[in-house]
Design an enzyme around this catalytic site. Structure first.
Site, short mmCIF file in Angstrom:
data_model
loop_
_atom_site.label_atom_id
_atom_site.label_comp_id
_atom_site.label_asym_id
_atom_site.label_seq_id
_atom_site.Cartn_x
_atom_site.Cartn_y
_atom_site.Cartn_z
N ASN A 210 19.11 83.32 44.56
CA ASN A 210 19.35 83.68 45.97
C ASN A 210 18.12 83.36 46.80
O ASN A 210 17.11 82.88 46.28
CB ASN A 210 19.74 85.16 46.07
N ASP A 279 23.53 89.74 40.71
CA ASP A 279 24.50 90.70 40.20
C ASP A 279 25.17 90.21 38.92
O ASP A 279 25.53 91.00 38.06
CB ASP A 279 25.57 90.98 41.27
N LYS A 289 21.98 70.35 28.80
CA LYS A 289 22.41 70.11 30.18
C LYS A 289 23.90 69.75 30.21
O LYS A 289 24.34 68.86 29.45
CB LYS A 289 21.58 68.96 30.76
N LYS A 341 24.78 103.64 48.29
CA LYS A 341 23.96 103.22 47.13
C LYS A 341 22.93 104.28 46.74
O LYS A 341 22.58 104.41 45.58
CB LYS A 341 23.25 101.90 47.45
#
Ligand code: C5P
Length: 417
Positions: A210, A279, A289, A341
Site C-alpha cells: 500500500n 489485511d 516468478k 476499532k
C-alpha cells in the site's frame, strides 16, 4: 502544545528585513508556554518598533546598555542570567561577526558575553553574505563556543536573489527551540512502534502492498525519543532514515512484523501500531516468478488470499498488555469507524486518520486526525487541526503521557484501597 512551559527565552532581534518575523516568533513561543523578553539592537529598530514587541511580549523591550530605566527593571547581567535560552533571531552577519570577535559594544553583545546558559542564533542575510568566507569562519567559531545555529533556510530572498540565508520558518524555529529543552516525560519507558507498509509476496519478484510512507510512525518514534523513551521501531520497507537513537527492526511482511511485535511485548510499556499492515496475503506465494504463459487461456489468474493476523489486537490481548495505541486510516465517517476499532481491538487509544485528500494522510507531510481514548468508562475525543506529522506525533505523545500517568495513578489507588 506546550513544549516551552515555564521556559524563559530572551529573544535578541538584530537589523534585517526578517526582523518583522520576530513578532510572530514571540507569539508562537508564548503559545508553547514560554515567557519571552526582547532585546533589540539599534539597527533592528529601523525595521520594527520596540513598542510592537513590547506589546506582544508583555515586557519592556531593552535597547541600550546605558538606559537607567530598563536597567532598574532588570539589569543586563540579571537579564542574561534570567534566560534559559538566549535566541538571536534574526541574527545579521554583522552581529555574528561582533559576537565572534568577543565584542560587548551594545546591550545584546554584552548579554551574550555575560550569559552562562544556552545560546542560539538564527542567521538571516543575503546569500552572498552568508557564503562569504568571513561569515562562514565566524559561524564555525561561535559554534565551537557553544552557540547553536538554527538554519538558515534556502530560497527566494527579500532582495530578489535565491540561495541560503533566509530566516528558518517560524515553526522550524519553534521546533528548534523546543529541542533545546527535551521533555523527560517517558524516561525509563520502552515504546514499541510499528510503521510503514508491509509487503505480501505473490512470487519472488511481486508483492501486494500500500501507499504508506512510514512518516507518521517515524515522527512518533522521534517524539517518543525526545521525551526520553527507549524506542524500538518495527518498520516495513520505507525510504526513510532511522531517527537517531532509535532501534529499528526492519521487516517485510505482516508475519515478520507480527513476530517482531510479539517478541517485544514482554519488555514494552507503550505499543503504538501505526503500520499500514496488509489485511490479506497470498495463501501460497509461488516459489518461482509466475510467467505470463502460466495464465490459463482466459488471460486471467486467480490469487487466493488469506487474512493476516491482527498484530495490534494480539498485543492488546496479551495478559501483560502494554498501553496500546492504534491508528485507523479512513476516507469516510472517520471517527465513527475508529470508535468501532477501539472497542473491537481492545485498544486504549486510537488515532482516526483522514486519508481522503492528497494534502493529508498517506505519503503527505501533514495529517488530519482525531484522537479517541478511554478515560475510565468514557471515551474522550480530541480533534486536531490539519498539521505536520511531527506536531501530530508530539500531541499524541503528550496525550499518552497524560493517560499513562493517570492509568498508573488509578492502578496505585486501587491497589492501596
Ligand atoms: O483494521 P484496520 O487495519 O483499519 O486497523 C488499523 C490498526 O490496526 C492500525 O493500528 C494497524 O497498525 C493495526 N493493524 C495490525 N495488524 C493488522 C491490521 C491492522 O496491527 N493485521
Amino acid at each position: 502544545m506546550t513544549r516551552l512551559t515555564n521556559k524563559r527565552i530572551l529573544l535578541g532581534v538584530t537589523g534585517g528585513i526578517a526582523a518583522y518575523k520576530s513578532a510572530e516568533l514571540i507569539r508562537r513561543m508564548q503559545d508553547e508556554g514560554a515567557d519571552v523578553r526582547v532585546v533589540m539592537t539599534a539597527a533592528a529598530q529601523e525595521f520594527i518598533t520596540p513598542l510592537t514587541l513590547q506589546a506582544l511580549s508583555g515586557h519592556p523591550v531593552a535597547t541600550t546598555l546605558l538606559d537607567a530605566e530598563t536597567e532598574s527593571v532588570m539589569g543586563h547581567i540579571e537579564l542574561a542570567r534570567w534566560a534559559d535560552l538566549i535566541l538571536i533571531a534574526p541574527a545579521s552577519a554583522d552581529f555574528i561577526a561582533r559576537i565572534a570577535g568577543g565584542q560587548g559594544d551594545d546591550l545584546l553583545t554584552t548579554l551574550c558575553l555575560a550569559a552562562d546558559g544556552a545560546m542560539a542564533i538564527a542567521p538571516a542575510m543575503n546569500q552572498a553574505m552568508w557564503r562569504n568566507p568571513a561569515t562562514a569562519r565566524n559561524v564555525v567559531y561561535i559554534r565551537t563556543k557553544g552557540f547553536l545555529i538554527f538554519g538558515p533556510d534556502e530560497g527566494l530572498q527579500a532582495c530578489g536573489e535565491v540561495g541560503p540565508g533566509r530566516l528558518l520558518d517560524i515553526e522550524g524555529l519553534v521546533d528548534a527551540v523546543a529541542g533545546v529543552f527535551p521533555s523527560q516525560a517517558l524516561r525509563g519507558r520502552h515504546v514499541v512502534i510499528t510503521a510503514g507498509p508491509t509487503r505480501e509476496a505473490i512470487d519472488p519478484v511481486r508483492f501486494i502492498s500500500n501507499h504508506s510512507s512510514g512518516k507518521q510512525g517515524y515522527a512518533l518514534a522521534s517524539a517518543a525519543r525526545d521525551a526520553e523513551a527507549r524506542v524500538t521501531l518495527i518498520s516495513g520497507p520505507t525510504q526513510l532514515e532511522a531517527p537517531d537513537r532509535v532501534t529499528r527492526i526492519d521487516v517485510i511482511s505482516a508475519d515478520d512484523m507480527y513476530h517482531a511485535a510479539i517478541a517485544a511485548i514482554d519488555d514494552c510499556d507503550i505499543f503504538i501500531g501505526v503500520a499500514a499492515v496488509a489485511d490479506y496475503k497470498p495463501v501460497l506465494p509461488a516459489d518461482q516468478k509466475i510467467k505470463k504463459s502460466d495464465a490459463p487461456s482466459n488471460r486471467s489468474i486467480t490469487i487466493e488470499l488469506i487474512e493476516n493476523s491482527d498484530i495490534i489486537a494480539a498485543v492488546a490481548g496479551h495478559p501483560e498488555r502494554p498501553y496500546t495505541v492504534g491508528f485507523a486510516a479512513e476516507t469516510q465517517d472517520v471517527v465513527q469507524y475508529a470508535r468501532g476499532k477501539l472497542d473491537k481491538k481492545n485498544l486504549d487509544m486510537i488515532v482516526a486518520n483522514d486519508v481522503s485528500g492528497s494534502d493529508r494522510g498517506f505519503n503527505s507531510e501533514n495529517n488530519q486526525t482525531t484522537v479517541l481514548y478511554r478515560a475510565g468508562i468514557d471515551v474522550r475525543e480530541e480533534a486536531l487541526p490539519l498539521m505536520s506529522k511531527g506536531n501530530v506525533a508530539r500531541r499524541i505523545i503528550e496525550l499518552i503521557v497524560e493517560q499513562t500517568g493517570a492509568t498508573q495513578m488509578a492502578a496505585l489507588s486501587e491497589a492501596s484501597s
